[in-house]
Design a protein around this motif. Structure first.
Motif, PDB file in Angstrom:
ATOM      1  N   LEU A  56       0.834  -1.205   0.000  1.00  0.00           N
ATOM      2  CA  LEU A  56       0.000   0.000   0.000  1.00  0.00           C
ATOM      3  C   LEU A  56       0.871   1.259   0.000  1.00  0.00           C
ATOM      4  CD1 LEU A  56      -2.716   1.453   0.136  1.00  0.00           C
ATOM      5  CD2 LEU A  56      -2.667   1.110   2.625  1.00  0.00           C
ATOM      6  N   LEU A  57       1.942   1.251   0.799  1.00  0.00           N
ATOM      7  CA  LEU A  57       2.836   2.410   0.831  1.00  0.00           C
ATOM      8  C   LEU A  57       3.461   2.649  -0.539  1.00  0.00           C
ATOM      9  CD1 LEU A  57       4.073   4.685   2.499  1.00  0.00           C
ATOM     10  CD2 LEU A  57       5.921   3.106   3.118  1.00  0.00           C
ATOM     11  N   PHE A  58       3.896   1.573  -1.221  1.00  0.00           N
ATOM     12  CA  PHE A  58       4.430   1.720  -2.573  1.00  0.00           C
ATOM     13  C   PHE A  58       3.383   2.320  -3.502  1.00  0.00           C
ATOM     14  CE2 PHE A  58       7.692  -1.669  -1.717  1.00  0.00           C
ATOM     15  CZ  PHE A  58       8.776  -0.829  -1.880  1.00  0.00           C
ATOM     16  N   GLU A  59       2.164   1.842  -3.399  1.00  0.00           N
ATOM     17  CA  GLU A  59       1.088   2.365  -4.242  1.00  0.00           C
ATOM     18  C   GLU A  59       0.854   3.849  -3.955  1.00  0.00           C
ATOM     19  OE1 GLU A  59      -3.476   1.166  -5.486  1.00  0.00           O
ATOM     20  OE2 GLU A  59      -2.330  -0.210  -4.221  1.00  0.00           O
ATOM     21  N   ILE A  60       0.915   4.219  -2.687  1.00  0.00           N
ATOM     22  CA  ILE A  60       0.750   5.627  -2.308  1.00  0.00           C
ATOM     23  C   ILE A  60       1.906   6.457  -2.854  1.00  0.00           C
ATOM     24  CG2 ILE A  60       0.738   7.218  -0.339  1.00  0.00           C
ATOM     25  CD1 ILE A  60      -0.790   4.973   1.201  1.00  0.00           C
ATOM     26  N   PHE A  61       3.143   5.950  -2.718  1.00  0.00           N
ATOM     27  CA  PHE A  61       4.306   6.657  -3.274  1.00  0.00           C
ATOM     28  C   PHE A  61       4.132   6.852  -4.782  1.00  0.00           C
ATOM     29  CE2 PHE A  61       7.669   5.216   0.056  1.00  0.00           C
ATOM     30  CZ  PHE A  61       7.339   6.270   0.873  1.00  0.00           C
ATOM     31  N   PHE A  62       3.775   5.779  -5.476  1.00  0.00           N
ATOM     32  CA  PHE A  62       3.671   5.834  -6.933  1.00  0.00           C
ATOM     33  C   PHE A  62       2.504   6.688  -7.404  1.00  0.00           C
ATOM     34  CE2 PHE A  62       6.004   1.621  -6.786  1.00  0.00           C
ATOM     35  CZ  PHE A  62       7.231   2.210  -7.053  1.00  0.00           C
ATOM     36  N   SER A  63       1.525   6.930  -6.546  1.00  0.00           N
ATOM     37  CA  SER A  63       0.404   7.793  -6.924  1.00  0.00           C
ATOM     38  C   SER A  63       0.806   9.263  -6.929  1.00  0.00           C
ATOM     39  CB  SER A  63      -0.778   7.582  -5.973  1.00  0.00           C
ATOM     40  OG  SER A  63      -0.561   8.238  -4.742  1.00  0.00           O
ATOM     41  N   GLY A  64       1.997   9.557  -6.386  1.00  0.00           N
ATOM     42  CA  GLY A  64       2.482  10.933  -6.359  1.00  0.00           C
ATOM     43  C   GLY A  64       2.386  11.590  -5.002  1.00  0.00           C
ATOM     44  N   MET A  65       2.393  10.788  -3.941  1.00  0.00           N
ATOM     45  CA  MET A  65       2.310  11.324  -2.582  1.00  0.00           C
ATOM     46  C   MET A  65       3.352  12.420  -2.361  1.00  0.00           C
ATOM     47  SD  MET A  65       3.083   9.447   1.043  1.00  0.00           S
ATOM     48  CE  MET A  65       4.838   9.798   1.085  1.00  0.00           C
ATOM     49  N   GLN A  66       2.930  13.463  -1.692  1.00  0.00           N
ATOM     50  CA  GLN A  66       3.853  14.539  -1.329  1.00  0.00           C
ATOM     51  C   GLN A  66       3.717  14.811   0.160  1.00  0.00           C
ATOM     52  OE1 GLN A  66       2.848  17.925  -3.694  1.00  0.00           O
ATOM     53  NE2 GLN A  66       3.813  17.105  -5.521  1.00  0.00           N
ATOM     54  N   ILE A  67       4.863  14.905   0.823  1.00  0.00           N
ATOM     55  CA  ILE A  67       4.891  15.300   2.224  1.00  0.00           C
ATOM     56  C   ILE A  67       5.331  16.746   2.227  1.00  0.00           C
ATOM     57  CG2 ILE A  67       5.870  14.869   4.510  1.00  0.00           C
ATOM     58  CD1 ILE A  67       6.599  12.039   3.480  1.00  0.00           C
ATOM     59  N   ARG A  68       4.451  17.605   2.702  1.00  0.00           N
ATOM     60  CA  ARG A  68       4.743  19.038   2.683  1.00  0.00           C
ATOM     61  C   ARG A  68       4.697  19.567   4.105  1.00  0.00           C
ATOM     62  NH1 ARG A  68       0.266  20.672  -1.621  1.00  0.00           N
ATOM     63  NH2 ARG A  68      -0.951  20.035   0.160  1.00  0.00           N
ATOM     64  N   GLY A  69       5.354  20.664   4.348  1.00  0.00           N
ATOM     65  CA  GLY A  69       5.385  21.251   5.675  1.00  0.00           C
ATOM     66  C   GLY A  69       4.316  22.298   5.901  1.00  0.00           C
ATOM     67  N   GLU A  70       3.264  22.274   5.131  1.00  0.00           N
ATOM     68  CA  GLU A  70       2.234  23.303   5.194  1.00  0.00           C
ATOM     69  C   GLU A  70       1.052  22.849   6.038  1.00  0.00           C
ATOM     70  OE1 GLU A  70       1.468  23.697   1.046  1.00  0.00           O
ATOM     71  OE2 GLU A  70       3.515  24.279   0.616  1.00  0.00           O
ATOM     72  N   LEU A 131      13.472  11.068   4.701  1.00  0.00           N
ATOM     73  CA  LEU A 131      14.276  11.128   3.479  1.00  0.00           C
ATOM     74  C   LEU A 131      13.397  11.510   2.286  1.00  0.00           C
ATOM     75  CD1 LEU A 131      17.137  10.438   2.206  1.00  0.00           C
ATOM     76  CD2 LEU A 131      16.101   8.255   1.639  1.00  0.00           C
ATOM     77  N   VAL A 132      12.213  10.931   2.203  1.00  0.00           N
ATOM     78  CA  VAL A 132      11.271  11.283   1.128  1.00  0.00           C
ATOM     79  C   VAL A 132      10.929  12.764   1.220  1.00  0.00           C
ATOM     80  CG1 VAL A 132       8.909  10.943   0.279  1.00  0.00           C
ATOM     81  CG2 VAL A 132      10.321   8.961   0.883  1.00  0.00           C
ATOM     82  N   TYR A 133      10.614  13.227   2.433  1.00  0.00           N
ATOM     83  CA  TYR A 133      10.290  14.643   2.625  1.00  0.00           C
ATOM     84  C   TYR A 133      11.466  15.536   2.202  1.00  0.00           C
ATOM     85  CZ  TYR A 133       9.525  19.116   4.861  1.00  0.00           C
ATOM     86  OH  TYR A 133       9.407  20.465   5.088  1.00  0.00           O
ATOM     87  N   ALA A 134      12.677  15.174   2.620  1.00  0.00           N
ATOM     88  CA  ALA A 134      13.853  15.980   2.276  1.00  0.00           C
ATOM     89  C   ALA A 134      14.074  16.018   0.763  1.00  0.00           C
ATOM     90  CB  ALA A 134      15.086  15.437   2.987  1.00  0.00           C
ATOM     91  N   SER A 135      13.881  14.883   0.089  1.00  0.00           N
ATOM     92  CA  SER A 135      14.077  14.867  -1.364  1.00  0.00           C
ATOM     93  C   SER A 135      13.014  15.700  -2.080  1.00  0.00           C
ATOM     94  CB  SER A 135      14.096  13.430  -1.900  1.00  0.00           C
ATOM     95  OG  SER A 135      12.837  12.828  -1.784  1.00  0.00           O
TER      96      SER A 135
END
Length: 168
Positions: A56-70, A131-135
């Motif tokens: 599920l996490l891979f599917e979420i990543f591949f869907s274009g998940m973005q972690i933002r600081g807003e 790491l995902v957030y930083a990238s």
């Protein structure tokens, strides 16, 4: 994208014997114990508990998940994925647990550099997500000085994860 490779490392780590070891040590993510959403189940939240969660996490990543600081730190473009009840813990982790300020991530890097034990499953998961957030943050920065600092942060987080996955 680099975050996809590190997500794969999360799968490898979760199946390794190191992941089973829980050690008493300084908390890398102290805010994980301060969740204020009123649910006991969200104290020290983790997302990955099974192979299905990893998929599920891979599917979420591949869907274009973005972690933002807003205001809305987690964006999952796929509405069906975003509506899953199991994604609630991922949202809590991304919103309340992950460090978003460069100074907080640098503190995390220093703590990771001092560690001599393997990371717990929760800390490994959170470090991968950091790491995902930083990238993702690095991709948005145009100022050369800021870009250099975030790049250094990204490299140190990747090295910490690589060290953790190395031989014991």
């Amino acid at each position: 994208m680099a975050w996809r490779w590190w997500a794969l490392l999360a799968v490898v780590y979760l199946s390794s014997p190191q992941a089973a070891g829980q050690h008493h040590r300084k908390a890398l993510y102290p805010s994980a114990h301060w969740i204020k959403r009123g649910a006991f189940s969200l104290i020290n939240p983790t997302f990955l508990h099974s192979e299905e969660d990893t998929k599920l996490l891979f599917e979420i990543f591949f869907s274009g998940m973005q972690i933002r600081g807003e205001e809305r730190p987690l964006l999952i473009p796929d509405e069906e994925l975003a509506s899953l009840s199991s994604v609630k813990k991922l949202a809590v982790i991304c919103e309340d647990v992950l460090p978003k300020k460069l100074s907080d991530i640098r503190r995390l890097m220093a703590d990771l550099a001092e560690r001599r034990q393997p990371l717990s499953r929760q800390d490994f998961e959170r470090t991968v997500l950091t790491l995902v957030y930083a990238s993702q943050t690095l991709a948005q920065i145009s100022d050369p000085h800021q870009k250099e600092m975030w790049m250094e942060t990204l490299v140190h987080l990747a090295q910490a994860l690589q060290r953790d996955l190395g031989p014991s």
